[in-house]
Design a protein around this motif. Structure first.
Motif, PDB file in Angstrom:
ATOM      1  N   CYS A  30       0.983  52.734  20.168  1.00 16.68           N
ATOM      2  CA  CYS A  30       0.797  51.345  19.765  1.00 16.68           C
ATOM      3  C   CYS A  30       0.054  51.331  18.433  1.00 16.68           C
ATOM      4  CB  CYS A  30      -0.010  50.614  20.843  1.00 16.68           C
ATOM      5  SG  CYS A  30      -0.532  48.946  20.391  1.00 16.68           S
ATOM      6  N   ASN A 104       6.701  46.011  21.321  1.00 20.21           N
ATOM      7  CA  ASN A 104       7.193  44.792  20.672  1.00 20.21           C
ATOM      8  C   ASN A 104       6.947  44.941  19.178  1.00 20.21           C
ATOM      9  OD1 ASN A 104       7.673  42.959  23.086  1.00 20.21           O
ATOM     10  ND2 ASN A 104       5.595  43.668  23.437  1.00 20.21           N
ATOM     11  N   CYS A 106       6.126  43.112  15.737  1.00 24.75           N
ATOM     12  CA  CYS A 106       5.572  41.875  15.211  1.00 24.75           C
ATOM     13  C   CYS A 106       6.440  41.392  14.048  1.00 24.75           C
ATOM     14  CB  CYS A 106       4.134  42.099  14.754  1.00 24.75           C
ATOM     15  SG  CYS A 106       3.348  40.618  14.075  1.00 24.75           S
ATOM     16  N   TYR A 112       4.594  47.952  15.587  1.00 23.04           N
ATOM     17  CA  TYR A 112       5.048  48.080  16.964  1.00 23.04           C
ATOM     18  C   TYR A 112       3.810  48.155  17.844  1.00 23.04           C
ATOM     19  CZ  TYR A 112       9.814  48.887  15.490  1.00 23.04           C
ATOM     20  OH  TYR A 112      11.070  48.736  14.964  1.00 23.04           O
ATOM     21  N   TRP A 118       0.144  42.362  22.508  1.00 16.06           N
ATOM     22  CA  TRP A 118       1.189  41.425  22.121  1.00 16.06           C
ATOM     23  C   TRP A 118       0.818  40.030  22.600  1.00 16.06           C
ATOM     24  CZ3 TRP A 118       4.935  41.170  18.838  1.00 16.06           C
ATOM     25  CH2 TRP A 118       5.997  40.282  19.002  1.00 16.06           C
ATOM     26  N   CYS A 125       1.814  40.107  17.152  1.00 13.15           N
ATOM     27  CA  CYS A 125       0.789  41.000  17.681  1.00 13.15           C
ATOM     28  C   CYS A 125      -0.570  40.288  17.660  1.00 13.15           C
ATOM     29  CB  CYS A 125       0.736  42.291  16.864  1.00 13.15           C
ATOM     30  SG  CYS A 125       0.020  42.148  15.212  1.00 13.15           S
TER      31      CYS A 125
END
Length: 169
Positions: A30, A104, A106, A112, A118, A125
C-alpha cells in the motif's frame, strides 16, 4: 488483457529462477501504510528440473570418477533460462490482475492503497480525502494537549516565583 503496467513502483519481485524454490511470487504494498500482500507462489518447473538434473549429473559423474557433466547441467540451465523471461512476465501479469482486487487506485494522486487507506465515500485515498470524523477527533486531542501544556506552563510559572536564581546549587 491490457498491456498497461500497473503497480510499477510498489511491488517487490520475490521470484527465484533456479533451485528447489524456483518459482514466481510478487509482493505488493500500500502506498500509504505500506502493508503488503503477496501473490500466490507459482512453481517454475523448468528451473527446478534444471537444478535436479544438474545435481543428478554432477553426483553421477562424481560416483564414477568422471569430470564431465558440466555441459549437461549448463544445457539444462540454458533451457530453463530461455523460458524464464516469458514465464515471469506472464506470472507478473497474473499477480497484477489478482492484486487489483486488494488495492484501490486514487483518482487524484494515482497511488494504490489498501482497503484501510481508502475512503470509499469519496473514491479517493485517505491522503487526498481524509476521514472527517478522525480528523475532527485528532484536532480535538491536539486542543486538549495544547490546553494541558498551557496550564502546566502557567503552573510552572507560579512555582517559579519562589525560585532564587542566585542561590548556589
Amino acid at each position: 488483457m491490457s498491456s498497461e503496467i500497473y503497480f510499477s513502483n510498489n511491488y517487490r519481485d520475490l521470484c527465484e529462477q533456479h533451485g528447489t524454490g524456483a518459482g514466481f511470487q510478487f509482493e505488493f504494498h500500500c502506498s500509504r501504510c505500506f502493508d503488503t500482500w503477496r501473490s500466490p507462489f507459482e512453481n517454475f518447473t523448468a528451473g527446478r528440473m534444471a537444478s535436479w538434473l544438474s545435481r543428478g549429473v554432477t553426483a553421477a559423474w562424481s560416483v564414477i570418477g568422471g569430470r564431465a557433466g558440466g555441459g549437461v547441467s549448463s544445457a539444462a540451465d540454458g533451457l530453463a533460462g530461455a523460458s524464464w523471461g516469458g514465464a515471469r512476465d506472464a506470472a507478473f501479469q497474473r499477480a497484477v490482475d489478482t492484486a487489483r482486487g486488494h488495492f484501490n487506485r486514487c483518482g487524484r494522486c494515482s497511488s494504490y492503497v489498501c482497503g484501510r487507506c481508502w475512503n470509499p465515500e469519496h473514491g479517493l485515498c485517505l491522503h487526498c480525502a481524509p476521514d472527517t470524523a478522525a480528523e475532527a477527533e485528532a484536532a480535538r486531542r491536539r486542543g486538549v494537549n495544547d490546553m494541558a501544556s498551557q496550564q502546566a506552563y502557567a503552573q510552572g510559572q507560579v512555582q517559579g516565583e519562589d525560585y532564587d536564581p542566585k542561590a548556589a546549587r
